[in-house]
Design an enzyme around this catalytic site. Structure first.
Site, PDB file in Angstrom:
ATOM      1  N   ASP A 147       9.540  -4.949  -0.855  1.00 16.88           N
ATOM      2  CA  ASP A 147       9.353  -5.579  -2.170  1.00 16.88           C
ATOM      3  C   ASP A 147      10.722  -5.631  -2.868  1.00 16.88           C
ATOM      4  O   ASP A 147      11.050  -6.633  -3.525  1.00 16.88           O
ATOM      5  CB  ASP A 147       8.412  -4.757  -3.051  1.00 16.88           C
ATOM      6  CG  ASP A 147       7.049  -4.557  -2.426  1.00 16.88           C
ATOM      7  OD1 ASP A 147       6.079  -5.173  -2.870  1.00 16.88           O
ATOM      8  OD2 ASP A 147       6.960  -3.752  -1.480  1.00 16.88           O
ATOM      9  N   ASN A 182       2.146   0.564  -1.806  1.00 17.27           N
ATOM     10  CA  ASN A 182       3.087   1.267  -0.931  1.00 17.27           C
ATOM     11  C   ASN A 182       3.333   2.678  -1.453  1.00 17.27           C
ATOM     12  O   ASN A 182       3.570   3.615  -0.708  1.00 17.27           O
ATOM     13  CB  ASN A 182       4.442   0.552  -0.911  1.00 17.27           C
ATOM     14  CG  ASN A 182       4.386  -0.771  -0.177  1.00 17.27           C
ATOM     15  OD1 ASN A 182       3.585  -0.936   0.736  1.00 17.27           O
ATOM     16  ND2 ASN A 182       5.221  -1.709  -0.577  1.00 17.27           N
ATOM     17  N   HIS A 211       8.463  -8.603   5.157  1.00 19.00           N
ATOM     18  CA  HIS A 211       7.180  -9.220   4.803  1.00 19.00           C
ATOM     19  C   HIS A 211       7.234  -9.922   3.440  1.00 19.00           C
ATOM     20  O   HIS A 211       6.873 -11.076   3.293  1.00 19.00           O
ATOM     21  CB  HIS A 211       6.079  -8.147   4.721  1.00 19.00           C
ATOM     22  CG  HIS A 211       5.878  -7.337   5.947  1.00 19.00           C
ATOM     23  ND1 HIS A 211       5.235  -7.821   7.056  1.00 19.00           N
ATOM     24  CD2 HIS A 211       6.212  -6.050   6.236  1.00 19.00           C
ATOM     25  CE1 HIS A 211       5.167  -6.865   7.981  1.00 19.00           C
ATOM     26  NE2 HIS A 211       5.760  -5.790   7.509  1.00 19.00           N
ATOM     27  N   ASP A 212       7.666  -9.134   2.439  1.00 18.39           N
ATOM     28  CA  ASP A 212       7.513  -9.608   1.055  1.00 18.39           C
ATOM     29  C   ASP A 212       8.517 -10.692   0.670  1.00 18.39           C
ATOM     30  O   ASP A 212       8.331 -11.380  -0.340  1.00 18.39           O
ATOM     31  CB  ASP A 212       7.617  -8.422   0.088  1.00 18.39           C
ATOM     32  CG  ASP A 212       6.450  -7.463   0.257  1.00 18.39           C
ATOM     33  OD1 ASP A 212       5.428  -7.871   0.860  1.00 18.39           O
ATOM     34  OD2 ASP A 212       6.550  -6.314  -0.189  1.00 18.39           O
ATOM     35  N   PHE A 267      -2.129  -4.152   5.381  1.00 19.21           N
ATOM     36  CA  PHE A 267      -2.126  -3.112   4.338  1.00 19.21           C
ATOM     37  C   PHE A 267      -2.536  -3.618   2.955  1.00 19.21           C
ATOM     38  O   PHE A 267      -3.389  -3.013   2.283  1.00 19.21           O
ATOM     39  CB  PHE A 267      -0.741  -2.443   4.247  1.00 19.21           C
ATOM     40  CG  PHE A 267      -0.666  -1.430   3.134  1.00 19.21           C
ATOM     41  CD1 PHE A 267      -1.126  -0.137   3.315  1.00 19.21           C
ATOM     42  CD2 PHE A 267      -0.180  -1.781   1.877  1.00 19.21           C
ATOM     43  CE1 PHE A 267      -1.107   0.787   2.278  1.00 19.21           C
ATOM     44  CE2 PHE A 267      -0.153  -0.865   0.836  1.00 19.21           C
ATOM     45  CZ  PHE A 267      -0.608   0.422   1.042  1.00 19.21           C
ATOM     46  N   ASN A 268      -1.920  -4.685   2.447  1.00 16.36           N
ATOM     47  CA  ASN A 268      -2.163  -5.103   1.056  1.00 16.36           C
ATOM     48  C   ASN A 268      -3.630  -5.441   0.798  1.00 16.36           C
ATOM     49  O   ASN A 268      -4.139  -5.224  -0.304  1.00 16.36           O
ATOM     50  CB  ASN A 268      -1.296  -6.326   0.692  1.00 16.36           C
ATOM     51  CG  ASN A 268       0.162  -5.959   0.533  1.00 16.36           C
ATOM     52  OD1 ASN A 268       0.503  -4.790   0.393  1.00 16.36           O
ATOM     53  ND2 ASN A 268       1.024  -6.967   0.573  1.00 16.36           N
ATOM     54  N   THR A 313       3.035  -9.255  -3.922  1.00 16.22           N
ATOM     55  CA  THR A 313       3.550  -8.684  -2.661  1.00 16.22           C
ATOM     56  C   THR A 313       2.977  -7.283  -2.424  1.00 16.22           C
ATOM     57  O   THR A 313       3.527  -6.514  -1.648  1.00 16.22           O
ATOM     58  CB  THR A 313       5.096  -8.624  -2.662  1.00 16.22           C
ATOM     59  OG1 THR A 313       5.517  -7.737  -3.706  1.00 16.22           O
ATOM     60  CG2 THR A 313       5.714  -9.995  -2.862  1.00 16.22           C
ATOM     61  N   ASP A 352       4.410  -3.797  -5.378  1.00 16.64           N
ATOM     62  CA  ASP A 352       4.177  -2.342  -5.254  1.00 16.64           C
ATOM     63  C   ASP A 352       5.486  -1.742  -4.708  1.00 16.64           C
ATOM     64  O   ASP A 352       5.536  -1.202  -3.619  1.00 16.64           O
ATOM     65  CB  ASP A 352       2.971  -2.037  -4.346  1.00 16.64           C
ATOM     66  CG  ASP A 352       3.078  -2.618  -2.957  1.00 16.64           C
ATOM     67  OD1 ASP A 352       3.834  -3.601  -2.764  1.00 16.64           O
ATOM     68  OD2 ASP A 352       2.408  -2.100  -2.025  1.00 16.64           O
TER      69      ASP A 352
END
Ligand code: BDR
Ligand code: CA
Length: 310
Positions: free
Chosen positions: A16, A40, A239-240, A166-167, A125, A11
């Site tokens: 990402d 996102n 994170h991703d 979130f995801n 991701t 996203d």
């Protein structure tokens, strides 16, 4: 060296974008395609931003459009972190000869999995909407995959809510389908991704080299700085990049097998990845390797060198 075939579903999204750069530069990884999902930012941004990253890297990875909205709840975006355009409101040109593919994210992913039976590593991701649609349309797809190494969830606290990451929160019904799909899952949730952060000095040092990619990475991350500073967070969590790095360098990580179930009905805990790591009660299944630790120093060293070599 035999390279690992990888499909990313993003996203795109500031971190990402960095994860795509990492996948491109890691020699262990053969990035076969990227599908885009809303999360996102809206699908239009996520799709075009992925093409923009292709332009920045001088690559032509195939990009496929996916879902415009979650399976059955309204769209939630994270503009306050990723900016209105998803890339921290930094302008980046589209490729001059952008190839717009007509095949959908789920059809393209399925075709790729059939070409690489039991070898393809799926790396989501963002919210898991595209993957859930793919699994529903093609019930044999989970069995064709080698594994799913995803950024999402948390065995501990959440970020978008006290409980949820979130995801998963953005499409819990999709996440529920994925966590029950039967394919081996590696969950890189907040437990580990909050350890994988750039400090401001890292961004300054990279940008000072004048590298176009490094200057861009610093610029897109600065948008989130104001938000993070408000919460007293000192770093920029990548994170991703964690699931991508895990595939190439699993030795940097440590985790534990666990049962993970997604809360889809809770009013306070919706989107929580309920994990049986720390409880007396164990689920009657073990469906994920939950990653809990990363060697931050080595992680950041490899990530910096990937960005600087673009
Ligand atoms: C996740 O949500 C997004 O903000 C990031 O891109 C990452 O995928 C972290 O919770
Ligand atoms: Ca993301």
């Amino acid at each position: 060296m035999t390279r690992i075939p990888v499909w990313m579903d993003c996203d795109t999204g500031t971190d990402d974008a960095v994860a795509i750069m990492l996948a491109h530069k890691l020699e262990e990884i053969d990035l076969l395609g990227i599908s885009t999902v809303c999360g996102n930012t809206v699908q239009d941004n996520s799709f075009l931003n992925t093409h923009r990253i292709n332009e920045l890297m001088g690559t032509a990875y195939p990009v496929y459009r996916g879902a415009e909205k979650p399976l059955c709840i309204p769209l939630v975006t994270a503009e306050y972190v990723h900016g209105v355009n998803g890339l921290g409101d930094v302008e980046l040109p589209l490729p001059k000869n952008m190839e717009v593919r007509q095949e959908s994210a789920w059809d393209a992913l399925y075709a790729c999995a059939k070409e690489h039976p039991h070898e393809l590593r799926l790396v989501p991701t963002g919210p898991l909407t595209n993957i859930a649609i793919a699994f529903t349309k093609y019930p044999d797809l989970p069995g064709l995959l080698h594994s799913i190494t995803l950024m999402g969830g948390s065995a501990g606290p959440g970020n978008i809510t006290p409980a949820a990451e979130f995801n998963i929160f953005a499409d819990p019904q999709a996440a529920d389908i994925v966590f029950r799909c039967g394919a081996p899952i590696v969950m890189c949730g907040l437990d580990v991704t909050t350890q994988a952060y750039f400090e401001m000095e890292d961004l300054d040092e990279m940008a000072a080299t004048g590298s176009k990619a490094a200057v861009f990475v610093k610029a897109i991350l600065m948008h989130s700085y104001k938000v993070l500073a408000k919460y007293g967070v000192k770093g920029f969590c990548m994170h991703d990049s964690c699931p991508v790095m895990y595939l190439a360098h699993p030795e940097l990580f440590a985790g534990e097998e666990a049962g993970v179930a997604v809360e889809t009905r809770g009013t306070i805990t919706n989107g929580k990845t309920v994990t049986d790591l720390y409880s007396d009660k164990q689920f009657p299944f073990t469906n994920a390797l939950v990653i809990l630790k990363v060697d931050r120093e080595k992680f950041i060293r490899i990530l910096k060198s990937a960005i600087l070599s673009i």
